[in-house]
Scaffold this active site. Structure first.
Site, short mmCIF file in Angstrom:
data_model
loop_
_atom_site.label_atom_id
_atom_site.label_comp_id
_atom_site.label_asym_id
_atom_site.label_seq_id
_atom_site.Cartn_x
_atom_site.Cartn_y
_atom_site.Cartn_z
N ARG A 57 33.33 -3.23 -21.44
CA ARG A 57 33.00 -1.93 -20.87
C ARG A 57 32.08 -2.13 -19.68
NH1 ARG A 57 28.36 -2.14 -21.29
NH2 ARG A 57 28.15 -0.29 -20.00
N GLY A 58 31.88 -1.05 -18.96
CA GLY A 58 31.21 -1.13 -17.68
C GLY A 58 32.30 -1.14 -16.61
N ALA A 59 32.20 -0.25 -15.63
CA ALA A 59 33.29 -0.10 -14.66
C ALA A 59 33.70 -1.42 -14.01
CB ALA A 59 32.89 0.94 -13.60
N ARG A 100 42.21 3.50 -20.28
CA ARG A 100 40.99 4.28 -19.99
C ARG A 100 41.26 5.17 -18.80
NH1 ARG A 100 36.00 2.47 -21.49
NH2 ARG A 100 35.37 4.56 -20.90
N ASP A 248 31.12 5.75 -13.25
CA ASP A 248 32.52 5.38 -13.45
C ASP A 248 33.41 5.94 -12.34
OD1 ASP A 248 33.21 4.17 -16.41
OD2 ASP A 248 31.30 5.21 -16.32
N ASN A 258 29.64 9.78 -15.12
CA ASN A 258 29.01 8.65 -15.79
C ASN A 258 28.92 8.98 -17.28
OD1 ASN A 258 27.76 6.01 -15.63
ND2 ASN A 258 25.81 7.01 -16.07
N LYS A 259 28.37 8.05 -18.04
CA LYS A 259 28.30 8.22 -19.49
C LYS A 259 27.68 9.55 -19.87
CE LYS A 259 29.73 5.62 -21.40
NZ LYS A 259 31.18 5.57 -21.69
#
Length: 360
Positions: A57-59, A100, A248, A258-259
């Site tokens: 995970r993480g763009a 995703r 993201d 974003n999250k």
């Protein structure tokens, strides 16, 4: 600082390619901080699963995994002609793209790999596969340089001794190295800035608690973990001088996905007069997306709220849940968007396109 170098060396390989064994190796971030486990993935369904279930995970890390993944899938093709190889490539690309839907880096990396494939038109299959390998490696190495550059620009906005708040995880394990929002914290650690970092736990998957707090603590950074609903009090008490988050996707007008919870942090920062910075690689900026309303928000399974991190369920059985993975921070709440090519300020419709001109 040797400790800093040691921790960066130990975690920068959160995604790597073992080409000799046709394997993508990832650090399973769902097991941190209790276990540091690397998964060896060869089947496309396992790579898809790793992206979907946030094992990677993480763009930027998702983009790196996608580049390697579509290369490996194409490498396994038995096609004997360029056209047949292209057809197999498209099948792998479409499959990985479905993992995703919000992560623009996923599509950016897959599209970049397809562009390289097109540039190899008509060449022998082995040469085309070698070109795809080269391109996937370039995605990884370029990300490392991008993160370092974002960190330098962000650090120029900060002063030694500042209290910094971050949400989710935009660190070295989410990228090739350094991270985005955490990059200035690592660079500051190297240079004696003595930042005091506050990390939101980031419900419901606790990326801040499990990942950000873990990697910053390992690096020797002064980090304090707080619950998401404590952000207001630490701001009110004067402990925070700047907020830095990753992203993201960034729309043309500066609206940023974003999250989940990021938008609330931005609203609080605005209220307390604290600058709110988004650290955004150009690959996350989508100039074809006019504003945040056009960003698809992924809904996650209810178990992430009700049972995932508990020995016993912490909600009534069968209760309805609403579990969006992201929210969109309005551009009016953002002080600046920090890219690898410079710092963009409002109006973002004008400043963001300029960031891309540096690459021409």
């Amino acid at each position: 600082m040797s400790n800093q170098q040691d921790i960066l060396s130990s975690v920068i390989q959160s995604v790597r390619l073992d080409d000799a064994n046709d394997t993508l190796i990832i650090l399973d971030q769902t097991l941190l901080p209790n276990e540091k486990v690397f998964l060896a993935l060869q089947e496309m369904k396992d790579i898809w699963d790793a992206i979907y279930h946030l094992r990677v995970r993480g763009a930027p890390a998702i983009g790196i995994a996608a580049g390697y993944g579509v290369y490996l899938g194409t490498k396994q093709s038995r096609a004997e002609t360029y056209d047949d190889l292209y057809a197999d490539f498209l099948k792998v690309k479409e499959y990985l793209a479905s993992s995703r839907p919000t992560a623009v880096n996923l599509f950016w990396a897959l599209d970049r790999m397809e562009s390289r494939l097109k540039r190899e038109t008509g060449k022998p299959v082995d040469e085309v596969k070698a070109a795809l390998l080269e391109e996937s490696e370039m995605i990884r190495s370029e990300d490392e340089q991008i993160c370092k550059s974002i960190g330098e620009f962000a650090l120029s906005l900060l002063k030694p001794g500042m209290g910094l708040l971050t949400h989710c995880n935009a660190g070295t394990i989410a990228t090739a190295k350094y991270g985005t929002a955490l990059a200035p914290m690592y660079l500051g650690q190297e240079r004696g800035y003595d930042f005091k970092v506050y990390a939101d736990e980031t419900r419901p998957l606790l990326q801040g608690a499990r990942l950000t707090a873990w990697e910053l603590k390992e690096a020797g950074v002064d980090v304090t973990l707080i619950c998401d609903n404590m952000a207001s009090i630490v701001m009110k008490e004067g402990k925070i001088q700047a907020v830095l988050v990753g992203c993201d996707r960034v729309a043309k007008n500066g609206d940023t996905a974003n999250k989940i919870g990021t938008s609330g942090v931005a609203i609080l920062a605005k209220h307390y007069g604290i600058p709110f910075y988004v650290c955004a690689p150009l690959s996350t900026i989508d100039l074809n997306c006019k504003h945040g309303d056009d960003i698809h928000i992924e809904l996650r399974p209810s178990e992430e709220i009700t049972t995932k991190f508990y020995a016993k369920p912490q909600a009534p059985e069968g209760v309805q849940t609403y579990n969006p993975c992201f929210d969109v921070t309005d551009h009016s709440l953002i002080t600046a968007i920090i890219t690898e090519n410079g710092i963009a300020y409002a109006p973002f419709e004008e400043s963001l396109p300029v960031m891309f001109k540096h690459d021409k």
